[in-house]
Every structure is written in structure tokens, then in C-alpha cells.
Write a protein that holds these residues in place. Structure first.
Motif, PDB file in Angstrom:
ATOM      1  N   ASP A 192     -17.097  -4.554  10.538  1.00 15.05           N
ATOM      2  CA  ASP A 192     -15.833  -5.289  10.512  1.00 15.05           C
ATOM      3  C   ASP A 192     -15.182  -5.368  11.891  1.00 15.05           C
ATOM      4  O   ASP A 192     -15.352  -4.477  12.720  1.00 15.05           O
ATOM      5  CB  ASP A 192     -14.839  -4.621   9.553  1.00 15.05           C
ATOM      6  CG  ASP A 192     -15.249  -4.735   8.105  1.00 15.05           C
ATOM      7  OD1 ASP A 192     -15.955  -5.709   7.755  1.00 15.05           O
ATOM      8  OD2 ASP A 192     -14.876  -3.843   7.322  1.00 15.05           O
TER       9      ASP A 192
ATOM     10  N   VAL B 199      -4.931  -0.409  10.793  1.00 14.44           N
ATOM     11  CA  VAL B 199      -6.366  -0.506  10.509  1.00 14.44           C
ATOM     12  C   VAL B 199      -7.011   0.837  10.818  1.00 14.44           C
ATOM     13  O   VAL B 199      -6.877   1.360  11.928  1.00 14.44           O
ATOM     14  CB  VAL B 199      -7.044  -1.617  11.340  1.00 14.44           C
ATOM     15  CG1 VAL B 199      -8.541  -1.665  11.045  1.00 14.44           C
ATOM     16  CG2 VAL B 199      -6.403  -2.966  11.058  1.00 14.44           C
TER      17      VAL B 199
ATOM     18  N   LYS C  64      -5.649  -1.346   6.172  1.00 13.92           N
ATOM     19  CA  LYS C  64      -6.966  -1.971   6.044  1.00 13.92           C
ATOM     20  C   LYS C  64      -8.005  -0.976   6.548  1.00 13.92           C
ATOM     21  O   LYS C  64      -7.761  -0.232   7.496  1.00 13.92           O
ATOM     22  CB  LYS C  64      -7.064  -3.267   6.857  1.00 13.92           C
ATOM     23  CG  LYS C  64      -6.140  -4.365   6.381  1.00 13.92           C
ATOM     24  CD  LYS C  64      -6.507  -4.851   5.000  1.00 13.92           C
ATOM     25  CE  LYS C  64      -5.570  -5.943   4.549  1.00 13.92           C
ATOM     26  NZ  LYS C  64      -5.701  -6.265   3.148  1.00 13.92           N
ATOM     27  N   TYR C  65      -9.169  -0.993   5.909  1.00 16.20           N
ATOM     28  CA  TYR C  65     -10.268  -0.099   6.277  1.00 16.20           C
ATOM     29  C   TYR C  65     -11.353  -0.906   6.975  1.00 16.20           C
ATOM     30  O   TYR C  65     -11.841  -1.908   6.429  1.00 16.20           O
ATOM     31  CB  TYR C  65     -10.834   0.572   5.025  1.00 16.20           C
ATOM     32  CG  TYR C  65     -11.978   1.509   5.291  1.00 16.20           C
ATOM     33  CD1 TYR C  65     -11.745   2.804   5.726  1.00 16.20           C
ATOM     34  CD2 TYR C  65     -13.293   1.100   5.131  1.00 16.20           C
ATOM     35  CE1 TYR C  65     -12.780   3.669   5.981  1.00 16.20           C
ATOM     36  CE2 TYR C  65     -14.348   1.965   5.379  1.00 16.20           C
ATOM     37  CZ  TYR C  65     -14.096   3.245   5.809  1.00 16.20           C
ATOM     38  OH  TYR C  65     -15.125   4.099   6.071  1.00 16.20           O
TER      39      TYR C  65
ATOM     40  N   GLU D 163       0.958  -1.569   5.344  1.00 20.24           N
ATOM     41  CA  GLU D 163      -0.229  -2.204   4.779  1.00 20.24           C
ATOM     42  C   GLU D 163      -1.435  -1.659   5.538  1.00 20.24           C
ATOM     43  O   GLU D 163      -1.483  -1.704   6.768  1.00 20.24           O
ATOM     44  CB  GLU D 163      -0.148  -3.731   4.921  1.00 20.24           C
ATOM     45  CG  GLU D 163      -1.333  -4.464   4.364  1.00 20.24           C
ATOM     46  CD  GLU D 163      -1.528  -4.276   2.862  1.00 20.24           C
ATOM     47  OE1 GLU D 163      -2.672  -4.372   2.403  1.00 20.24           O
ATOM     48  OE2 GLU D 163      -0.548  -4.020   2.134  1.00 20.24           O
TER      49      GLU D 163
ATOM     50  N   GLU E 155      -5.039  -9.921   9.336  1.00 15.12           N
ATOM     51  CA  GLU E 155      -5.008 -10.092   7.883  1.00 15.12           C
ATOM     52  C   GLU E 155      -3.888  -9.261   7.257  1.00 15.12           C
ATOM     53  O   GLU E 155      -3.136  -9.742   6.403  1.00 15.12           O
ATOM     54  CB  GLU E 155      -6.366  -9.682   7.299  1.00 15.12           C
ATOM     55  CG  GLU E 155      -6.488  -9.859   5.818  1.00 15.12           C
ATOM     56  CD  GLU E 155      -7.845  -9.393   5.317  1.00 15.12           C
ATOM     57  OE1 GLU E 155      -7.883  -8.734   4.252  1.00 15.12           O
ATOM     58  OE2 GLU E 155      -8.863  -9.675   5.975  1.00 15.12           O
ATOM     59  N   ALA E 156      -3.769  -8.012   7.678  1.00 14.74           N
ATOM     60  CA  ALA E 156      -2.734  -7.116   7.138  1.00 14.74           C
ATOM     61  C   ALA E 156      -1.339  -7.625   7.492  1.00 14.74           C
ATOM     62  O   ALA E 156      -0.443  -7.654   6.646  1.00 14.74           O
ATOM     63  CB  ALA E 156      -2.930  -5.699   7.665  1.00 14.74           C
TER      64      ALA E 156
ATOM     65  N   ASP F 250       0.824  -1.209   0.000  1.00 16.14           N
ATOM     66  CA  ASP F 250       0.000   0.000   0.000  1.00 16.14           C
ATOM     67  C   ASP F 250       0.857   1.257   0.000  1.00 16.14           C
ATOM     68  O   ASP F 250       0.576   2.209  -0.720  1.00 16.14           O
ATOM     69  CB  ASP F 250      -0.943   0.017   1.203  1.00 16.14           C
ATOM     70  CG  ASP F 250      -2.093  -0.958   1.046  1.00 16.14           C
ATOM     71  OD1 ASP F 250      -2.458  -1.270  -0.107  1.00 16.14           O
ATOM     72  OD2 ASP F 250      -2.623  -1.419   2.072  1.00 16.14           O
TER      73      ASP F 250
ATOM     74  N   GLN G   5      -0.553 -10.678   5.462  1.00 16.78           N
ATOM     75  CA  GLN G   5      -0.311 -10.305   4.062  1.00 16.78           C
ATOM     76  C   GLN G   5       1.109  -9.780   3.877  1.00 16.78           C
ATOM     77  O   GLN G   5       1.791 -10.134   2.916  1.00 16.78           O
ATOM     78  CB  GLN G   5      -1.335  -9.249   3.648  1.00 16.78           C
ATOM     79  CG  GLN G   5      -1.262  -8.847   2.206  1.00 16.78           C
ATOM     80  CD  GLN G   5      -2.397  -7.892   1.839  1.00 16.78           C
ATOM     81  OE1 GLN G   5      -3.445  -7.853   2.483  1.00 16.78           O
ATOM     82  NE2 GLN G   5      -2.180  -7.107   0.808  1.00 16.78           N
TER      83      GLN G   5
ATOM     84  N   LEU H 171      -8.885  -7.675  10.956  1.00 18.91           N
ATOM     85  CA  LEU H 171      -8.263  -6.971   9.835  1.00 18.91           C
ATOM     86  C   LEU H 171      -6.770  -6.743  10.077  1.00 18.91           C
ATOM     87  O   LEU H 171      -5.969  -6.817   9.151  1.00 18.91           O
ATOM     88  CB  LEU H 171      -8.974  -5.647   9.572  1.00 18.91           C
ATOM     89  CG  LEU H 171     -10.379  -5.749   8.979  1.00 18.91           C
ATOM     90  CD1 LEU H 171     -11.036  -4.377   8.925  1.00 18.91           C
ATOM     91  CD2 LEU H 171     -10.340  -6.379   7.599  1.00 18.91           C
TER      92      LEU H 171
END
Length: 89
Positions: A41, A75, A35-36, A33, A49-50, A20, A53, A46
Motif C-alpha cells: 500500500d 496511517v 488506515k492500515y 480516522e 483517503e482517510a 474509528d 473520509q 491512504l
């Protein structure tokens, strides 16, 4: 600050996607990285996950050894309009 910021940069292994945000500051290379989080959510999920990733896709490993690599997962909550979770990976 005079920093060169790169968004959506293909990573070292191309087939794994794009980071990102990346920038250099002194002797460090930062990879972020993002995340929104929508209202429905789970920000902690999240964040995991980030972080996953970043590691799985080898983000920031395109220039090994040249600078200290700092990888950050963030996030952003749309409801709170602020960053609500973060972790250095």
C-alpha cells in the motif's frame, strides 16, 4: 487520563458510517480516522483517503460548537510497526 473514548461511533448523519475513534480532552473533541498500510500500500494515498473520509462523512459534527473539533487522519504501517503518515484535517 480519565478520558471517555468511543470507537466505531455513528456520526452526525448516521448514513455516512462510523468514526474509528473519538474522545474529549479539555475543551477539545478529537476524531481520529485510522488506515492500515500493508507492504504493497501507498501510505500517502491512504492518508488522503482517510482525510477525505473525515470531511465527506462529516465526522465529529454531531455536537457543533460545544468543543473545539480536532480531526486527525493517521496511517499505521504494518511493515514498520508505527504511524508513518498523519494530518490534522
Amino acid at each position: 487520563l480519565g478520558a471517555s473514548v468511543i470507537s466505531e461511533r455513528h456520526n452526525a448523519y448516521g448514513a455516512y458510517g462510523r468514526t474509528d475513534l473519538e474522545f474529549n480532552a479539555g475543551n477539545r473533541h478529537f476524531v481520529i480516522e485510522l488506515k492500515y498500510a500493508r507492504v504493497e500500500d501507498d501510505p500517502k494515498k491512504l492518508l488522503e483517503e482517510a482525510a477525505g473520509q473525515i470531511q465527506k462523512r462529516h465526522y465529529g459534527e454531531h455536537e457543533p460548537g460545544r468543543r473545539e473539533l480536532v480531526r486527525i487522519a493517521l496511517v499505521f504501517s504494518g511493515a514498520q510497526r508505527s504511524f508513518v503518515q498523519s494530518r490534522i484535517v
